[in-house]
Structure formats: structure tokens, C-alpha cells
Design an enzyme around this catalytic site. Structure first.
Site, PDB file in Angstrom:
ATOM      1  N   ASP A  30       0.791  -1.112   0.146  1.00 24.07           N
ATOM      2  CA  ASP A  30       0.082   0.156  -0.028  1.00 24.07           C
ATOM      3  C   ASP A  30       0.770   1.117   0.044  1.00 24.07           C
ATOM      4  O   ASP A  30       2.067   1.274   0.523  1.00 24.07           O
ATOM      5  CB  ASP A  30      -0.989   0.027   1.240  1.00 24.07           C
ATOM      6  CG  ASP A  30      -2.114   1.020   1.120  1.00 24.07           C
ATOM      7  OD1 ASP A  30      -2.678   1.363  -0.010  1.00 24.07           O
ATOM      8  OD2 ASP A  30      -2.824   1.192   2.201  1.00 24.07           O
ATOM      9  N   GLY A  33       0.154   5.326  -4.626  1.00 26.41           N
ATOM     10  CA  GLY A  33      -0.560   6.793  -4.940  1.00 26.41           C
ATOM     11  C   GLY A  33       0.221   7.876  -4.048  1.00 26.41           C
ATOM     12  O   GLY A  33       0.659   8.739  -4.690  1.00 26.41           O
ATOM     13  N   TRP A  35       2.884   7.904  -2.482  1.00 24.69           N
ATOM     14  CA  TRP A  35       4.603   8.091  -2.771  1.00 24.69           C
ATOM     15  C   TRP A  35       4.428   8.809  -3.921  1.00 24.69           C
ATOM     16  O   TRP A  35       5.340   9.676  -3.970  1.00 24.69           O
ATOM     17  CB  TRP A  35       5.060   6.611  -3.101  1.00 24.69           C
ATOM     18  CG  TRP A  35       6.271   6.418  -3.433  1.00 24.69           C
ATOM     19  CD1 TRP A  35       7.468   6.290  -2.509  1.00 24.69           C
ATOM     20  CD2 TRP A  35       7.168   6.457  -4.708  1.00 24.69           C
ATOM     21  NE1 TRP A  35       8.508   6.416  -3.484  1.00 24.69           N
ATOM     22  CE2 TRP A  35       8.521   6.723  -4.478  1.00 24.69           C
ATOM     23  CE3 TRP A  35       6.571   6.955  -6.139  1.00 24.69           C
ATOM     24  CZ2 TRP A  35       9.180   6.560  -5.621  1.00 24.69           C
ATOM     25  CZ3 TRP A  35       7.487   6.921  -7.072  1.00 24.69           C
ATOM     26  CH2 TRP A  35       8.774   6.911  -7.022  1.00 24.69           C
ATOM     27  N   HIS A  47       3.086   3.002  -8.809  1.00 24.03           N
ATOM     28  CA  HIS A  47       2.925   1.494  -9.233  1.00 24.03           C
ATOM     29  C   HIS A  47       4.147   0.891  -9.908  1.00 24.03           C
ATOM     30  O   HIS A  47       4.776  -0.052  -9.589  1.00 24.03           O
ATOM     31  CB  HIS A  47       1.675   1.296 -10.113  1.00 24.03           C
ATOM     32  CG  HIS A  47       0.390   1.751  -9.428  1.00 24.03           C
ATOM     33  ND1 HIS A  47       0.065   1.488  -8.177  1.00 24.03           N
ATOM     34  CD2 HIS A  47      -0.714   2.357  -9.891  1.00 24.03           C
ATOM     35  CE1 HIS A  47      -1.177   2.064  -7.765  1.00 24.03           C
ATOM     36  NE2 HIS A  47      -1.621   2.473  -8.837  1.00 24.03           N
ATOM     37  N   SER A  75      -7.145  -5.907  -5.987  1.00 27.58           N
ATOM     38  CA  SER A  75      -8.280  -6.506  -5.135  1.00 27.58           C
ATOM     39  C   SER A  75      -9.497  -6.432  -5.878  1.00 27.58           C
ATOM     40  O   SER A  75      -9.797  -5.397  -6.936  1.00 27.58           O
ATOM     41  CB  SER A  75      -8.686  -5.709  -3.791  1.00 27.58           C
ATOM     42  OG  SER A  75      -9.059  -4.329  -3.945  1.00 27.58           O
ATOM     43  N   LEU A 141      11.023 -20.430  -3.839  1.00 26.22           N
ATOM     44  CA  LEU A 141       9.828 -19.815  -3.371  1.00 26.22           C
ATOM     45  C   LEU A 141       8.797 -19.762  -4.136  1.00 26.22           C
ATOM     46  O   LEU A 141       8.986 -19.895  -5.334  1.00 26.22           O
ATOM     47  CB  LEU A 141      10.421 -18.249  -3.362  1.00 26.22           C
ATOM     48  CG  LEU A 141       9.245 -17.178  -2.838  1.00 26.22           C
ATOM     49  CD1 LEU A 141       9.010 -17.399  -1.446  1.00 26.22           C
ATOM     50  CD2 LEU A 141       9.665 -15.763  -3.213  1.00 26.22           C
TER      51      LEU A 141
HETATM   52  C1  FPP Z   1      -1.853   0.066  -3.559  1.00 25.58           C
HETATM   53  O1  FPP Z   1      -1.453   1.571  -3.556  1.00 25.58           O
HETATM   54  C2  FPP Z   1      -1.397  -0.712  -4.556  1.00 25.58           C
HETATM   55  C3  FPP Z   1      -2.155  -1.259  -5.505  1.00 25.58           C
HETATM   56  C4  FPP Z   1      -3.458  -1.189  -5.634  1.00 25.58           C
HETATM   57  C5  FPP Z   1      -1.243  -1.920  -6.783  1.00 25.58           C
HETATM   58  C6  FPP Z   1       0.034  -2.623  -6.197  1.00 25.58           C
HETATM   59  C7  FPP Z   1       0.686  -3.124  -7.789  1.00 25.58           C
HETATM   60  C8  FPP Z   1       1.973  -2.895  -7.903  1.00 25.58           C
HETATM   61  C9  FPP Z   1       2.954  -2.739  -6.649  1.00 25.58           C
HETATM   62  C10 FPP Z   1       2.473  -3.291  -9.215  1.00 25.58           C
HETATM   63  C11 FPP Z   1       2.291  -4.522 -10.033  1.00 25.58           C
HETATM   64  C12 FPP Z   1       2.550  -5.549  -9.007  1.00 25.58           C
HETATM   65  C13 FPP Z   1       3.155  -7.048  -9.394  1.00 25.58           C
HETATM   66  C14 FPP Z   1       2.931  -7.952  -8.304  1.00 25.58           C
HETATM   67  C15 FPP Z   1       4.148  -6.901 -10.473  1.00 25.58           C
HETATM   68  P1  FPP Z   1      -2.460   2.516  -3.514  1.00 25.58           P
HETATM   69  O2  FPP Z   1      -2.601   2.798  -4.946  1.00 25.58           O
HETATM   70  O3  FPP Z   1      -3.567   2.057  -2.975  1.00 25.58           O
HETATM   71  O4  FPP Z   1      -1.708   3.789  -2.962  1.00 25.58           O
HETATM   72  P2  FPP Z   1      -2.514   4.873  -2.114  1.00 25.58           P
HETATM   73  O5  FPP Z   1      -3.255   4.272  -0.839  1.00 25.58           O
HETATM   74  O6  FPP Z   1      -1.464   5.737  -1.410  1.00 25.58           O
HETATM   75  O7  FPP Z   1      -3.507   5.603  -2.889  1.00 25.58           O
END
Ligand code: FPP
Length: 260
Positions: A30, A33, A35, A47, A75, A141
Site C-alpha cells: 500500500d 499513490g 508515494w 505503481h 483487489s 519460493l
Molecule cells: C496500493 O497502493 C497498490 C496497488 C493497488 C497496486 C499494487 C501493484 C503493484 C505494486 C504493481 C504490480 C504488481 C506486481 C505483482 C508486478 P495505492 O494505489 O492504494 O496507494 P495509496 O493508498 O497511497 O493511494
């Protein structure tokens, strides 16, 4: 890459010597966004950098001897994000799978995924099945991606299958135990997580592995996922090693069991 005798290898050796290494680590990645926002960049930049964190954490887990790493990558609720962010995330996933599968293969990582995979775009499904196929005989793994996944979705699917098998006479009400329910979940082949890490300082489960997290140790890191690297994972494991996992027992019983 960890060079022999490097600081990283020394740190990994210390961790192995100071307690047990969690066999299954689950991570809610998490803060991508936030970051990006901190840097006045578009959310997708977070991302993208998050993929670099995934690479580093996967490599460190493999080297440490963690058996399974489940990453909450998308999700069920994430489908409701702005259409542009959803399609960018899907493109990023396709690119990451294309770019990283060879490395996973060479590092003896086996890729699996849980979630409503049929709901993913066809190119994501294709890259996933290629990567599953390529890495299926690997013995190191198990990297398990939760994609279009939610705990409530998974439990609902399990209940549907249990009811259908009961109607078909394959199981009866007397057979319905906690372990039977576990066997109908998408994680039937892997143990429940020992350690759940959530980044970005949020104290929520967010519909992740609801049944499986019953006795999991939870570690919240303030670090945003794109900044989360192996040294932060080592801190989480060090914290985990200090905990006493009682599984509902009292401390004396746990200590007695450890002597057996
Ligand atoms: C949550 O941060 C992150 C996600 C919904 C996406 C995670 C995806 C990746 C790290 C990239 C692809 C993954 C793989 C396995 C290659 P957020 O967007 O909710 O952040 P925020 O809460 O700060 O808005």
C-alpha cells in the site's frame, strides 16, 4: 543480487540464526499513490516503482528460504478505481510478467495466483499462464499473486462449491470442518500466513485472506510500498521473531510444547 560475504548476506545469516523464518509471508502493498503524490508524479509512477520493490522482496524471500510469498496486487474492489488507473495497472502487470518471468525461472521461483482470474483482461491471463507453465517445476519460493481477489469473494466461492458437492452427495454436513473449509479455499495448497506485512502505516486487513489470517502475526510498516525494500522486510521478520505465537494457549503451555 546478494554477493557472498556482502552486508546483505551477513544480515540474512543473522536473521536465520536469530529465530525462525516465516514460512509464508503475505503483504498488502500500500501507499503507491501517496508515494507518487509526495513527488508530484502521476499515481502510475508509484505503481511502476512498486514493481522494483516487488523484485527486491521476491529475491530476498527466495534467498532467506521463505516458502511462500502472497502479494495483494489487485483487489476485487480495485476494479472500481478510475478506468485509466485500472488499465494502466493491467498493462503494468503484463509488462512485469514479460520482463520478470525469466528471472523468476532462474531464481527457482514458482509463480501461482489466486483470485477471479477469469475476470482479468485476456493478455494478463495469457502472460500469467505462460509464467505458471514456465515456472511450474521450480522448487524454491512460491510467489503467489492475489489478483482480482478478496477474502469475501473467496469464501463465497468456497461456500458455493461446498453446497454443490453436498447436493452431489460428495460430502455431508458431518464432514464440514475447519480443515474442509480450508481445502475449498484458493490457498488450499499453501499453509496459512505466519506474517502479514502492510505498508504505508494503515491498520486494516482490506478484505485480504480473511479466513487464513486467523493466527497470523501482523506487522505495519510506515514505509510506502515503492520505498519498501529488503531492509524493511528484515525489520518485519526481526519483529516477528520476538513474538510468542500462542494460538490461543497460555505462555507456559507454549513453552512446554517447545520442549517436546
Ligand atoms: C496500493 O497502493 C497498490 C496497488 C493497488 C497496486 C499494487 C501493484 C503493484 C505494486 C504493481 C504490480 C504488481 C506486481 C505483482 C508486478 P495505492 O494505489 O492504494 O496507494 P495509496 O493508498 O497511497 O493511494
Amino acid at each position: 543480487m546478494t554477493a557472498p560475504g556482502s552486508d546483505d548476506e551477513v544480515m540474512q545469516e543473522e536473521l536465520r540464526g536469530s529465530g525462525s523464518i516465516p514460512q509464508h509471508i503475505a503483504i498488502i502493498m500500500d501507499g503507491n499513490g501517496r508515494w507518487a503524490k509526495q513527488r508530484a508524479l502521476p499515481r502510475v509512477a508509484g505503481h511502476r516503482e512498486g514493481v522494483n520493490s516487488v523484485r527486491d522482496i521476491v529475491e530476498a524471500c527466495g534467498q532467506l528460504g521463505v516458502r511462500c510469498l502472497t502479494l495483494y496486487a489487485f483487489s476485487t474492489e480495485n476494479w472500481k478505481r478510475p478506468q485509466q488507473e485500472v488499465s494502466t495497472l493491467m498493462r503494468l502487470l503484463v509488462k512485469a510478467l514479460r520482463d520478470e518471468t525469466d528471472r523468476l525461472y532462474k531464481n527457482n521461483v514458482r509463480l501461482t495466483a489466486i483470485g477471479d482470474l477469469d475476470s482479468l483482461p485476456t493478455d494478463v491471463q495469457r502472460e500469467l499462464s505462460d509464467a505458471f507453465e514456465k515456472t511450474r517445476h521450480n522448487t524454491g519460493l512460491n510467489l503467489n499473486l492475489a489478483l482480482s481477489y478478496s477474502g469475501r469473494w473467496e469464501i463465497t466461492e468456497a461456500v458455493k462449491k461446498i453446497v454443490s458437492d453436498a447436493i452431489d452427495g460428495k460430502i455431508s454436513g458431518d464432514n464440514i470442518t475447519e480443515s474442509l473449509i480450508s481445502a475449498y479455499l484458493s490457498t488450499s495448497a499453501i499453509p496459512d500466513p505466519d506474517l502479514l506485512v502492510r505498508t504505508s502505516g494503515e491498520f486494516r486487513i482490506s478484505n485480504f485472506l480473511l479466513y487464513q489470517l486467523a493466527y497470523t502475526e501482523i506487522y505495519i510498516s510506515k514505509v510506502y510500498w515503492p520505498d519498501f525494500r529488503r531492509k524493511h522486510l528484515y525489520e518485519a521478520i526481526r519483529d516477528y521473531q520476538k513474538r510468542e505465537r500462542r494460538f490461543g494457549l497460555v505462555s507456559e503451555q507454549v513453552k512446554h510444547l517447545q520442549t517436546l
